[in-house]
Write a protein that holds these residues in place. Sequence first.
Motif, short mmCIF file in Angstrom:
data_model
loop_
_atom_site.label_atom_id
_atom_site.label_comp_id
_atom_site.label_asym_id
_atom_site.label_seq_id
_atom_site.Cartn_x
_atom_site.Cartn_y
_atom_site.Cartn_z
N ALA A 1 -14.19 -70.53 -34.34
CA ALA A 1 -13.03 -70.10 -34.58
C ALA A 1 -12.95 -68.54 -35.55
O ALA A 1 -12.20 -67.87 -35.12
N THR A 2 -13.88 -68.54 -36.46
CA THR A 2 -13.90 -67.16 -37.28
C THR A 2 -14.48 -66.08 -36.32
O THR A 2 -13.83 -64.93 -36.16
N CYS B 1 -18.87 -65.41 -30.21
CA CYS B 1 -17.55 -65.26 -29.18
C CYS B 1 -17.53 -64.07 -28.80
O CYS B 1 -17.79 -62.88 -29.47
N TYR C 1 -5.42 -68.17 -39.18
CA TYR C 1 -4.34 -67.25 -38.80
C TYR C 1 -3.84 -66.69 -40.04
O TYR C 1 -3.54 -65.31 -39.80
N ASP D 1 -14.27 -66.02 -33.03
CA ASP D 1 -13.22 -65.67 -31.96
C ASP D 1 -12.17 -64.95 -32.57
O ASP D 1 -11.72 -63.91 -31.97
N GLY D 2 -11.69 -65.29 -33.69
CA GLY D 2 -10.47 -64.49 -34.13
C GLY D 2 -10.89 -63.03 -34.76
O GLY D 2 -10.31 -62.16 -34.35
N ASP E 1 -17.73 -68.82 -25.15
CA ASP E 1 -17.69 -68.88 -26.59
C ASP E 1 -18.48 -69.86 -26.94
O ASP E 1 -18.31 -71.09 -26.49
N TYR F 1 -11.57 -72.32 -32.10
CA TYR F 1 -11.60 -73.58 -32.79
C TYR F 1 -11.73 -74.78 -32.24
O TYR F 1 -12.38 -75.40 -32.86
N ALA G 1 -7.77 -67.06 -31.47
CA ALA G 1 -8.91 -68.12 -32.18
C ALA G 1 -8.93 -69.42 -31.57
O ALA G 1 -9.72 -70.22 -32.01
#
Length: 300
Positions: free
Chosen positions: A255-256, A216, A85, A258-259, A182, A158, A154
């Motif tokens: 996580a990456t 994602c 973040y 998704d973000g 995802d 994650y 994200a």
Amino acid sequence: MTVATSDAPENGAVFQFTAIGTGWQIDTEHPLPGRLRAEITALTEDFDRVWSRFRTDSLVTEIAHAPGGGRFTFPSRDTLLLNLYDRLVSETGGAVDPLVGRDLELLGYDADYTLTPDHASLANRVPDSWFRDVRREATTIITDHPVVIDIGAAGKGYLVDLIADTLRDADVDRFIVDGSGDLRHRGLDPVVVGLEHPTRPGRVIGTVPLQDRALCASATTRRAWGEGLHHVLDGRTRQPVSNVIAAWTIAADAATADGLATALFVTEPERLGSFTFSWVRMLTDGRVQWSNDFDGELFL
């Protein structure tokens, strides 16, 4: 926003469960033992108890109701999420900001799902900023007034990664973790995944092979509750975005991916050049854009 169009490990096993308010599925070659299922369930419950702004007993809710702020420590396992973040906020110039939580509440996406905007409060509100209103020391954040953290950009990705790590630690070497679209894949054989059309359920705009990576997606049609009201906000304006309707990203971890899927709604891909990922996005006028290294097929 993704659809598996080829099966997970042939003659494999499926573990389905509900976590963080949505449906999950883990496809493996062999059934997961009961103790591993219990470990995964406990992990998702603990994650929700820390990060959910919809629970009265979560750490995030405690932060949101601390009149004078305070020091709040998150689990050490979540260092990577906090680091991500920091990076997303910096590289998008604040367009991605986890402190949009209060703005989402005032727009109606609150713990009671009122789905009714409070326009007067929105007009008079001074928005919070991740870098201005929160100080961070490792996994401890320090505030001086209540702030509402929302990790919708994200967080689910994650948690997909945390579950994938749990499976690897248990020597499960072939799996697909599917957190409501995802995906995180591990194994020798790729799976073909469809990119679901955001406004035409059951149709896809293309397919992509996925192997030892994460895919994602995000769409403004998934959590919408009124004309122009949905869950993807621009952190600079605190308003729902209006020019992008869907985005898909592929990266080494979920996580990456998704973000970055969220970031593509609020910033141009060129600003995200320090990340390694490929992507597709659909604009609200129906145009589709994609990166040169996207290795799937688009049906345009």
